[in-house]
Design an enzyme around this catalytic site. Sequence first.
Site, PDB file in Angstrom:
ATOM      1  N   GLU A   1      -6.501  -7.480  -0.712  1.00  0.00           N
ATOM      2  CA  GLU A   1      -7.040  -7.434   0.652  1.00  0.00           C
ATOM      3  C   GLU A   1      -8.538  -7.184   0.550  1.00  0.00           C
ATOM      4  OE1 GLU A   1      -5.111  -4.903   3.476  1.00  0.00           O
ATOM      5  OE2 GLU A   1      -3.095  -5.547   2.888  1.00  0.00           O
TER       6      GLU A   1
ATOM      7  N   GLU B   1       0.825  -1.213   0.000  1.00  0.00           N
ATOM      8  CA  GLU B   1       0.000   0.000   0.000  1.00  0.00           C
ATOM      9  C   GLU B   1       0.861   1.266   0.000  1.00  0.00           C
ATOM     10  OE1 GLU B   1      -4.354  -1.048   1.745  1.00  0.00           O
ATOM     11  OE2 GLU B   1      -2.894  -0.398   3.237  1.00  0.00           O
TER      12      GLU B   1
END
Length: 583
Positions: free
Chosen positions: A232, A158
């Site tokens: 995710e 991320e």
Amino acid sequence: MSVLQIDGDDFTLDGEPFRIISGGLHYFRVHPDQWADRLRKARLMGLNTVETYVPWNLHQPRPDVFRLDAELDLPAFLDLAAAEGLHVLLRPGPYICAEWEGGGLPSWLLAEPDIRLRSQDPAYLRAVEAYFEQLLPPLLDRLATRGGPVLAVQVENEFGAYSDETTHLAHLADLLRRLGVDVPLFTCDQPADLARGALPGVLATANFGSRSREGIAALRAHQPTGPLMCTEFWIGWFDRWGGHHVVRDPAQAAQELDDLLSTGASVNLYMFHGGTSFGFTNGANDKHTYRPTVGSYDYDAPLDEAGEPTAKYHAFREVIAKYAPVPAEPVPGPAPKLPATTVTLTDSAPLFANLPALGTAVTSERPLTMEQLRQDFGYVLYKAILPTAGPVLLELDDVRDRAQVFVDGQPVGVLERESHERAIAFTVPRAGSVLRLLVENQGRVNYGQEMHDRKGLPGRVLLDGVELTGWTNRPLPLSDLGGLAFAPTGGPAVGPVFHRGTFRVEEPADTFVHLPGWTKGNVWVNGFHLGRHWSRGPQRSLYVPGPVLRPGPNEIVVLELHAGHFARTVELREQPDLGPTEE
């Protein structure tokens, strides 16, 4: 050899179309004796793949120490996954987030005063390269290109939520390739961060937990060609101290999964099995207010903290069966638990009376941070002499993260970073009184711009506006309690005190420690550090893995930081209590 390839808009495996149906399972949050059980339950739910992060801070606790054994035996975990017929998505970081202490970055990086984490800072890059040079070679034989289970490897994590320094991502990707990683690489970002966090030539994937079609559409808009994947897919969430236990309706989560799979995308459930952030390994968030995360990483996942299938497990299994083969084998029922019992803690060891057994003191003019003391986790006890008597105002530049204040051994108050507290008034009984500040690291920040999170007292201490100097700093990592001098408990105890008791086990099995009436501290069973207890909640029990126990007598130690529980008892129960849920 099953090699994953990108073929147009699809994944292929051995030349056949392949959809990744994966679930998060962090080996470092599960006792190694339970890895095989959790992996089997992953396969039985219909997963063909599991995903795991790799915590740099545990594998390399000091620059000159590297571990890949016991509970950190990642090669053994990968071999067990392969034996179960599962593929693996490997996410080695170096940054992992994961609600894990410091996002997995080792604390010793912060001993460098001006270091810039997650960047092209040469000091950071040297550390990352030295780490990967030790981590990756033992894993290369587990890559799919060499007959192993690892299908793909993630570059950072991320990154778009933190920076747009694409040259850093490119550097990490080149490093992985140089060290022999020849399976596909991928990045993951939330949809709004894809433009900042993606890397040309590397597969981009997205993270989200609802509005699946919108998330997939955003990914396709960013990446016009290539397989679609949600790395995710948030099917639950984590808890923080002082909040509620977060849950998500199984039927609603299953419908979101159905919506996602109906697009043809691949998926990794975050989490399939959360497990536990044992010991001091929980992380924290800081978006203008510091919020430490609890030790349970139950995450309202399909497998609960103790590895038991939940309603969400069965709902997801039904959804997956619409899109992929699901094994016909029956799902195991609940495992036996220890019978409920009450344990009396009969012996005590006051912390202040046992300091030489817990850490070596270091003197300095100003307080030293944990990082300057080469300390990762736990507490630091700071001591100075108060020069005057009477009412005083003590002010601290910063508190990282919770300071208990004592004068001549008596508690006078608490300062909490979470409450933005930095000053306390009290009366000094005499000139020459001893000031002690017991400061707890409640978890280094694991996400966002506040990750340069040095612990202890990073700054000055003022007494009535004048800097107080001449400090003794004693690191208390509490990694070894073997030297504590326990004695039969006497009268009422003023914390901090260690309390010890024993209980007998006929046949080891999972259990949960409940601490009604206790305030705050830590719990160990047979020397295994379960984690923190805190009456603030929501978490009100600590998971004890069955493999930690042994037939016959077992020892439990509770550190109570405040006034001890009058009855000095704890309860072992068959069920956890993770607190009230959000309305």
